[in-house]
Write an enzyme that holds these catalytic residues in place. Sequence first.
Site, mmCIF file in Angstrom:
data_model
loop_
_atom_site.group_PDB
_atom_site.id
_atom_site.type_symbol
_atom_site.label_atom_id
_atom_site.label_comp_id
_atom_site.label_asym_id
_atom_site.label_seq_id
_atom_site.Cartn_x
_atom_site.Cartn_y
_atom_site.Cartn_z
ATOM 1 N N TYR A 73 0.822 -1.086 0.147
ATOM 2 C CA TYR A 73 0.117 -0.007 0.065
ATOM 3 C C TYR A 73 0.840 1.246 -0.176
ATOM 4 C CZ TYR A 73 -3.852 2.880 0.955
ATOM 5 O OH TYR A 73 -4.822 4.056 0.778
ATOM 6 N N PHE A 125 -7.396 20.420 -24.704
ATOM 7 C CA PHE A 125 -8.042 19.053 -25.098
ATOM 8 C C PHE A 125 -9.581 19.265 -24.107
ATOM 9 C CE2 PHE A 125 -9.103 14.859 -23.823
ATOM 10 C CZ PHE A 125 -9.025 14.242 -25.186
ATOM 11 N N ASP A 126 -10.440 18.626 -24.636
ATOM 12 C CA ASP A 126 -11.853 18.762 -24.234
ATOM 13 C C ASP A 126 -11.933 18.468 -22.569
ATOM 14 O OD1 ASP A 126 -11.778 16.090 -24.687
ATOM 15 O OD2 ASP A 126 -13.412 16.115 -25.967
ATOM 16 N N ASP A 216 0.460 19.444 -21.368
ATOM 17 C CA ASP A 216 -0.217 18.535 -21.490
ATOM 18 C C ASP A 216 0.632 17.418 -22.440
ATOM 19 O OD1 ASP A 216 -2.096 16.455 -22.118
ATOM 20 O OD2 ASP A 216 -3.710 17.855 -22.376
ATOM 21 N N ALA A 218 0.497 14.071 -23.130
ATOM 22 C CA ALA A 218 0.009 12.576 -23.426
ATOM 23 C C ALA A 218 0.737 12.013 -24.622
ATOM 24 C CB ALA A 218 -1.621 12.834 -23.884
ATOM 25 N N LYS A 259 -1.674 7.097 -23.605
ATOM 26 C CA LYS A 259 -1.063 7.211 -25.063
ATOM 27 C C LYS A 259 0.444 6.934 -25.057
ATOM 28 C CE LYS A 259 -4.922 9.726 -25.013
ATOM 29 N NZ LYS A 259 -5.443 10.683 -24.075
ATOM 30 N N HIS A 451 -22.657 13.053 -28.469
ATOM 31 C CA HIS A 451 -22.167 12.485 -29.431
ATOM 32 C C HIS A 451 -22.065 10.929 -28.941
ATOM 33 C CE1 HIS A 451 -18.720 14.217 -27.527
ATOM 34 N NE2 HIS A 451 -18.221 13.042 -27.585
HETATM 35 C C1 LIG Z 1 -6.541 11.774 -23.625
HETATM 36 C C2 LIG Z 1 -6.117 13.004 -23.217
HETATM 37 C C3 LIG Z 1 -6.179 13.475 -22.283
HETATM 38 C C4 LIG Z 1 -6.989 12.848 -20.706
HETATM 39 O O1 LIG Z 1 -6.530 11.885 -20.366
HETATM 40 P P1 LIG Z 1 -7.509 10.590 -19.970
HETATM 41 O O2 LIG Z 1 -6.165 9.411 -19.667
HETATM 42 O O3 LIG Z 1 -8.244 9.915 -20.952
HETATM 43 O O4 LIG Z 1 -7.924 10.705 -19.057
HETATM 44 C C5 LIG Z 1 -5.690 14.703 -21.708
HETATM 45 N N1 LIG Z 1 -5.110 15.588 -22.652
HETATM 46 C C6 LIG Z 1 -4.982 15.146 -23.778
HETATM 47 C C7 LIG Z 1 -4.199 15.962 -25.108
HETATM 48 C C8 LIG Z 1 -5.373 13.980 -24.370
HETATM 49 O O5 LIG Z 1 -5.264 13.151 -25.575
#
Ligand SMILES: *Cc1c(COP(=O)(O)O)cnc(C)c1O
Length: 497
Positions: A73, A125-126, A216, A218, A259, A451
């Site tokens: 843990y 990103f959204d 960000d 990813a 990603k 969507h």
């Molecule tokens: C996928 C993504 C996120 C969010 O990440 P999750 O792991 O899906 O919560 C944030 N920013 C970008 C650019 C992404 O492609």
Amino acid sequence: MGEAPIMEPFRAKVVEPIPFTTRAQRERSLERAHHNLFNLRAEEVTIDLLTDSGTGALSAAQLAAAMLGDESYAGARSFHRFRQVVGDLTSYPHVLPVHQGRAAERILFSTLLGPGQITLGNTHFDTTRANVELAGGQARDLPCREAADLDSPHPFKGDIDVDALHRTLTGPDGPRVAAVVMTLTSNGMGGQPVSMANLAGTARLCRAHGVPLFLDAARFAENAWLVTRNEPGYRDHSPREVAEQAFRLADGCTASMKKDGLVNTGGFLGLRDPDLAQRCELLLVATEGFPTYGGLAGRDLDMLAQGLLEVTDPDYLRSRAGMTAYLAQLAREAGVSVVEPPGVHAVYLNAGRLLPHIPPHRFPGHALACALYLEGGIRGVECGSLYLGKEDEHGNPLVSAPWELLRLAIPRRVYSQSHIEHVGRTLARIARNTDRLPGYRITEQAPLLRHFKSALEPVPVHTDGFGARTESTAQPSPQPHPTTPVAPHQDAPTASR
Ligand SMILES: *Cc1c(COP(=O)(O)O)cnc(C)c1O
């Protein structure tokens, strides 16, 4: 035929069957799914290009690392291995594991932002935008000018508009800017990369104005790959060196590791500021887990650490980028325009241009998505007016997306050249006969993120069954929304998943 992609630097040791279905089966599946591809079951899909998030294949080394996972843990060996790898890559002294990227965003922005504060970015990103807004902030996008031209081959359309950034920081809203967020690559902008020159310029401005800069991250490795290919001064650098430099220019990052972490789930928040890290850690403990696991299993942390060592391998990145470029080339040869230049994680098809007979409120991107499924069992995702638009209660358009696109995302290390060629052949068959493709009408929708859940039905657009008039001319023509540009059949990507 386009130039074949570069040979994959791996071979398969474990395989998973993919279903082959008949056209009749797919027609029944699509009916049952109310013509929404999110409602399909995985076993109804032959080639799944819905997303590159969490859909990649693990390496033998990652699976071996999983067996060494320490599920203690607190203070697990897995955490210390993970922190070492992330620290070496990013230079951030504080590393908080989370279950996926949006958890890092929630923790960072709800700790950092006060009501009325602003974040500026190349294009949020959204989920990033949603977490800024949930924290009472406002997310403003300042994409570079080239980003608005879908056909421009400009190699760094993910860049921020540095002049606009400077103007905002020195203008009346300057004191309300709480952070700048640079998304590498810009998923909301067609997966376009950010240049190191742009990132360095942004970092200088941020430092001069005392505003923290966050990445960000990813797709940090895919961004680094495109920098080594296309940015003068970086051609002799390895993707790993570019990625290290990028992280060093910033004060921290949020990162979805679904990603470029090459894992099925995971993420982290990396920070330099010890006070901010301490406050974020309190929220981490309350909402994700103890700081040495943060909502992940020990084995997840070990697989993630190994994935981060593999993802900057130039042979892997060359082969992956080659596959995306190959799909883009097959699409062009089929007569389907793509957002140029294609990035690494996806090809965005310009459905508005391919299907000019289908107006935005009959969703050309969705029409192409359904056609690809019916014709070839392929699943993509609409990025157009089904995602971003709005209609009144009679189905007349109020807001249209700036572009009507279909995104075909490529899972990492999953599909082969012959799978990609199946997608290319299917597209070519569809493109030969587009005028019979129906548009779609929403019959039921959710108040939010429609969507994902909406039910739709096909509407023949070419003839209405009573004569030669098209359905679109029988309807009121699209009215431009006061603040939203309606440019139905051209250019530029929209937010996505
Ligand atoms: C996928 C993504 C996120 C969010 O990440 P999750 O792991 O899906 O919560 C944030 N920013 C970008 C650019 C992404 O492609």
